[in-house]
Design a protein around this motif. Structure first.
Motif, PDB file in Angstrom:
ATOM      1  N   ILE A  40      20.597  -1.211   4.125  1.00  0.00           N
ATOM      2  CA  ILE A  40      20.391  -1.152   2.692  1.00  0.00           C
ATOM      3  C   ILE A  40      20.105   0.288   2.319  1.00  0.00           C
ATOM      4  O   ILE A  40      19.309   0.959   2.977  1.00  0.00           O
ATOM      5  N   SER A  41      20.798   0.762   1.304  1.00  0.00           N
ATOM      6  CA  SER A  41      20.679   2.138   0.827  1.00  0.00           C
ATOM      7  C   SER A  41      20.207   2.080  -0.621  1.00  0.00           C
ATOM      8  O   SER A  41      20.868   1.468  -1.466  1.00  0.00           O
ATOM      9  N   ALA A  42      19.077   2.708  -0.904  1.00  0.00           N
ATOM     10  CA  ALA A  42      18.496   2.578  -2.249  1.00  0.00           C
ATOM     11  C   ALA A  42      17.905   3.908  -2.709  1.00  0.00           C
ATOM     12  O   ALA A  42      17.351   4.676  -1.911  1.00  0.00           O
ATOM     13  N   ILE A  43      18.013   4.148  -4.013  1.00  0.00           N
ATOM     14  CA  ILE A  43      17.418   5.310  -4.647  1.00  0.00           C
ATOM     15  C   ILE A  43      16.686   4.841  -5.900  1.00  0.00           C
ATOM     16  O   ILE A  43      17.264   4.151  -6.741  1.00  0.00           O
ATOM     17  N   GLY A  44      15.396   5.202  -5.984  1.00  0.00           N
ATOM     18  CA  GLY A  44      14.606   4.874  -7.166  1.00  0.00           C
ATOM     19  C   GLY A  44      14.169   6.139  -7.872  1.00  0.00           C
ATOM     20  O   GLY A  44      13.886   7.153  -7.232  1.00  0.00           O
ATOM     21  N   ILE A  45      14.111   6.086  -9.195  1.00  0.00           N
ATOM     22  CA  ILE A  45      13.667   7.224 -10.006  1.00  0.00           C
ATOM     23  C   ILE A  45      12.312   6.877 -10.596  1.00  0.00           C
ATOM     24  O   ILE A  45      12.154   5.864 -11.295  1.00  0.00           O
ATOM     25  N   LYS A  46      11.316   7.714 -10.321  1.00  0.00           N
ATOM     26  CA  LYS A  46       9.954   7.450 -10.780  1.00  0.00           C
ATOM     27  C   LYS A  46       9.878   7.531 -12.304  1.00  0.00           C
ATOM     28  O   LYS A  46      10.279   8.525 -12.899  1.00  0.00           O
ATOM     29  N   ARG A  47       9.360   6.480 -12.894  1.00  0.00           N
ATOM     30  CA  ARG A  47       9.193   6.451 -14.353  1.00  0.00           C
ATOM     31  C   ARG A  47       8.043   7.352 -14.792  1.00  0.00           C
ATOM     32  O   ARG A  47       7.086   7.546 -14.059  1.00  0.00           O
ATOM     33  N   ILE A  82       0.840  -1.207   0.000  1.00  0.00           N
ATOM     34  CA  ILE A  82       0.000   0.000   0.000  1.00  0.00           C
ATOM     35  C   ILE A  82       0.872   1.252   0.000  1.00  0.00           C
ATOM     36  O   ILE A  82       0.618   2.212  -0.740  1.00  0.00           O
ATOM     37  N   GLY A  83       1.903   1.250   0.816  1.00  0.00           N
ATOM     38  CA  GLY A  83       2.767   2.414   0.936  1.00  0.00           C
ATOM     39  C   GLY A  83       3.492   2.736  -0.356  1.00  0.00           C
ATOM     40  O   GLY A  83       3.582   3.909  -0.759  1.00  0.00           O
ATOM     41  N   PHE A  84       4.026   1.729  -1.023  1.00  0.00           N
ATOM     42  CA  PHE A  84       4.747   1.990  -2.268  1.00  0.00           C
ATOM     43  C   PHE A  84       3.797   2.413  -3.382  1.00  0.00           C
ATOM     44  O   PHE A  84       4.177   3.214  -4.248  1.00  0.00           O
ATOM     45  N   LEU A 110       9.975  -4.089  -5.091  1.00  0.00           N
ATOM     46  CA  LEU A 110       9.081  -2.961  -4.830  1.00  0.00           C
ATOM     47  C   LEU A 110       9.305  -1.828  -5.828  1.00  0.00           C
ATOM     48  O   LEU A 110       8.342  -1.213  -6.309  1.00  0.00           O
ATOM     49  N   PHE A 111      10.551  -1.547  -6.165  1.00  0.00           N
ATOM     50  CA  PHE A 111      10.826  -0.530  -7.169  1.00  0.00           C
ATOM     51  C   PHE A 111      10.196  -0.909  -8.510  1.00  0.00           C
ATOM     52  O   PHE A 111       9.524  -0.091  -9.150  1.00  0.00           O
ATOM     53  N   GLU A 112      10.420  -2.124  -8.938  1.00  0.00           N
ATOM     54  CA  GLU A 112       9.917  -2.538 -10.250  1.00  0.00           C
ATOM     55  C   GLU A 112       8.394  -2.555 -10.293  1.00  0.00           C
ATOM     56  O   GLU A 112       7.780  -2.053 -11.240  1.00  0.00           O
ATOM     57  N   LYS A 113       7.777  -3.099  -9.276  1.00  0.00           N
ATOM     58  CA  LYS A 113       6.324  -3.216  -9.276  1.00  0.00           C
ATOM     59  C   LYS A 113       5.633  -1.861  -9.274  1.00  0.00           C
ATOM     60  O   LYS A 113       4.568  -1.696  -9.894  1.00  0.00           O
TER      61      LYS A 113
END
Length: 242
Positions: free
Chosen positions: A235-242, A123-125, A202-205
């Motif tokens: 864990i350190s992560a950065i995602g870029i919104k498509r 839900i959060g993602f 989670l990033f991909e979905k």
């Protein structure tokens, strides 16, 4: 303020505020880019370790926390000249927070995701995917299974990986693995520890391209000494919104 382990005790039993991390610094650096034309979101801001430096970069920040007194303290620590750029919101992520679609140029969620269930994470993602505009960035810092105070969980984590390749870091009761004083009173018994596969899923979905997804650790980057095991505590992560 910070204790001997580099932790500031919060007003509830949902962890601590850590010293500024490399991921937090990356978020602050991002806030200073001229391309940022929308506010930033800090989920689980506590007393403002990430928020206040962004405000000092003249960014607008919406700081959210489950505890109202944390936000009151954040306001008191924010220099007067930056108060107009700060908005606070009390509420538990994800169910108590709502924002408009494409409202933010970026968001940070640091040491919060461990307190969510698998369903709450989905839900959060989904919400984060809507709130962050295309090209905006999501910054995530979280504990992995590979830290000392819960090292007894690692064999069970490895067994759970054989059954499922995501969300294998779920702990139904931390008391089975550790009674260390540093987490005994200030961390819930039910925890979700993160690995790269879960972040990648989670990033991909939810529509984020991966800029970074790595294990980091050690006292030199801010992991408390009692948590240090083998340099992969966070864990350190950065995602870029498509």
């Amino acid at each position: 303020m910070y204790n001997e382990h580099g932790l500031e005790i919060t007003h509830n039993q949902f962890g601590f505020m850590h010293r500024l991390s490399p991921l937090g610094q990356a978020f602050i650096d991002y806030s200073n880019q001229r391309m940022i034309d929308k506010p930033l979101l800090d989920i689980g801001s506590a007393f403002g370790v990430n928020t206040i430096p962004c405000l000092e970069n003249n960014a607008h920040v919406v700081a959210c926390d489950i505890q109202g007194t944390h936000l009151e303290e954040l306001k008191s620590r924010t220099p007067e000249q930056y108060q107009a750029n700060l908005t606070t919101r009390v509420g538990r992520f994800p169910e108590q927070l709502e924002f408009a679609d494409n409202a933010f140029s970026g968001a940070i969620i640091s040491h919060v995701l461990s307190f969510l269930t698998e369903k709450e994470l989905e839900i959060g993602f989904e919400k984060l995917s809507r709130w962050i505009c295309p090209g905006g960035k999501l910054f995530i810092l979280n504990y992995t299974p590979f830290h000392k105070t819960l090292a007894n969980f690692i064999p069970d984590y490895q067994e759970q990986l054989k059954q499922r390749d995501i969300f294998a870091g779920f702990i139904d009761d931390k008391r089975k693995y550790s009674k260390h004083e540093i987490i005994h009173e200030d961390v819930p018994n039910e925890l979700m520890l993160f690995d790269k596969a879960t972040i990648g899923y989670l990033f991909e979905k939810f529509g984020f391209d991966v800029e970074a997804n790595e294990y980091i650790g050690g006292e030199d980057i801010g992991v408390p000494g009692p948590f240090c095991l083998d340099g992969e505590e966070w864990i350190s992560a950065i995602g870029i919104k498509r």
